[in-house]
Design a protein around this motif. Structure first.
Motif, PDB file in Angstrom:
ATOM      1  N   ASP A  42      -8.506   0.075 -10.537  1.00  0.00           N
ATOM      2  CA  ASP A  42      -7.306  -0.149 -11.360  1.00  0.00           C
ATOM      3  C   ASP A  42      -7.313  -1.489 -12.079  1.00  0.00           C
ATOM      4  N   GLY A  43      -8.505  -1.970 -12.456  1.00  0.00           N
ATOM      5  CA  GLY A  43      -8.619  -3.202 -13.232  1.00  0.00           C
ATOM      6  C   GLY A  43      -8.448  -4.481 -12.443  1.00  0.00           C
ATOM      7  N   GLU A  44      -8.370  -4.380 -11.124  1.00  0.00           N
ATOM      8  CA  GLU A  44      -8.219  -5.572 -10.284  1.00  0.00           C
ATOM      9  C   GLU A  44      -9.480  -6.433 -10.388  1.00  0.00           C
ATOM     10  N   SER A  45      -9.295  -7.718 -10.587  1.00  0.00           N
ATOM     11  CA  SER A  45     -10.414  -8.656 -10.644  1.00  0.00           C
ATOM     12  C   SER A  45     -10.827  -9.047  -9.229  1.00  0.00           C
ATOM     13  N   ALA A  46     -12.088  -9.361  -9.064  1.00  0.00           N
ATOM     14  CA  ALA A  46     -12.606  -9.738  -7.745  1.00  0.00           C
ATOM     15  C   ALA A  46     -12.581 -11.245  -7.508  1.00  0.00           C
ATOM     16  N   HIS A  47     -12.009 -12.022  -8.429  1.00  0.00           N
ATOM     17  CA  HIS A  47     -11.983 -13.487  -8.282  1.00  0.00           C
ATOM     18  C   HIS A  47     -11.477 -13.939  -6.918  1.00  0.00           C
ATOM     19  N   ASP A  48     -10.280 -13.512  -6.532  1.00  0.00           N
ATOM     20  CA  ASP A  48      -9.687 -13.972  -5.269  1.00  0.00           C
ATOM     21  C   ASP A  48     -10.493 -13.502  -4.069  1.00  0.00           C
ATOM     22  N   LEU A  49     -10.980 -12.272  -4.117  1.00  0.00           N
ATOM     23  CA  LEU A  49     -11.806 -11.748  -3.034  1.00  0.00           C
ATOM     24  C   LEU A  49     -13.071 -12.581  -2.877  1.00  0.00           C
ATOM     25  N   ILE A  50     -13.709 -12.897  -3.975  1.00  0.00           N
ATOM     26  CA  ILE A  50     -14.929 -13.718  -3.927  1.00  0.00           C
ATOM     27  C   ILE A  50     -14.624 -15.084  -3.319  1.00  0.00           C
ATOM     28  N   ASP A  51     -13.498 -15.684  -3.703  1.00  0.00           N
ATOM     29  CA  ASP A  51     -13.104 -16.979  -3.117  1.00  0.00           C
ATOM     30  C   ASP A  51     -12.925 -16.869  -1.610  1.00  0.00           C
ATOM     31  N   ARG A  52     -12.248 -15.813  -1.155  1.00  0.00           N
ATOM     32  CA  ARG A  52     -12.012 -15.650   0.289  1.00  0.00           C
ATOM     33  C   ARG A  52     -13.316 -15.402   1.045  1.00  0.00           C
TER      34      ARG A  52
END
Length: 99
Positions: A42-52
């Motif tokens: 659904d277009g969610e970016s992985a930025h925050d996941l990558i940071d975590r």
């Protein structure tokens, strides 16, 4: 990719389609390496996941169809452009695991 990695003897957890699902998964078992598509469901970016993942010391390999990925240098161990060949995936995972 999962079939290839499974055939090579990798202990897989996933796949999952959202950052929330990924976080639940890594709370149950901590992977050595995470293969993360930069654009999630659904277009969610992985930025925050990558940071975590990085904060937890988990190596990240990003897989993307984008030519340019807006990530700071050193944020991830590798970026693979789609389509990813079996040889490219295996070589990259081996390289990241050997560091």
């Amino acid at each position: 990719m999962t079939r290839l990695l499974d055939a090579l003897g990798a202990d897989l957890a996933g796949p999952v389609a959202t950052a929330a699902d990924a976080e639940r998964l890594i709370s149950e078992c901590r992977p050595d390496v995470a293969l993360v598509d930069f654009s999630l469901r659904d277009g969610e970016s992985a930025h925050d996941l990558i940071d975590r993942l990085q904060d937890q010391g988990i190596s990240v390999i990003v897989i993307t169809g984008y030519e340019v990925v807006p990530l700071a240098p050193g944020k991830v161990k590798a970026i693979l452009q789609k389509p990813v060949s079996a040889a490219q995936l295996v070589a990259t995972v081996h390289q990241v695991m050997s560091r």
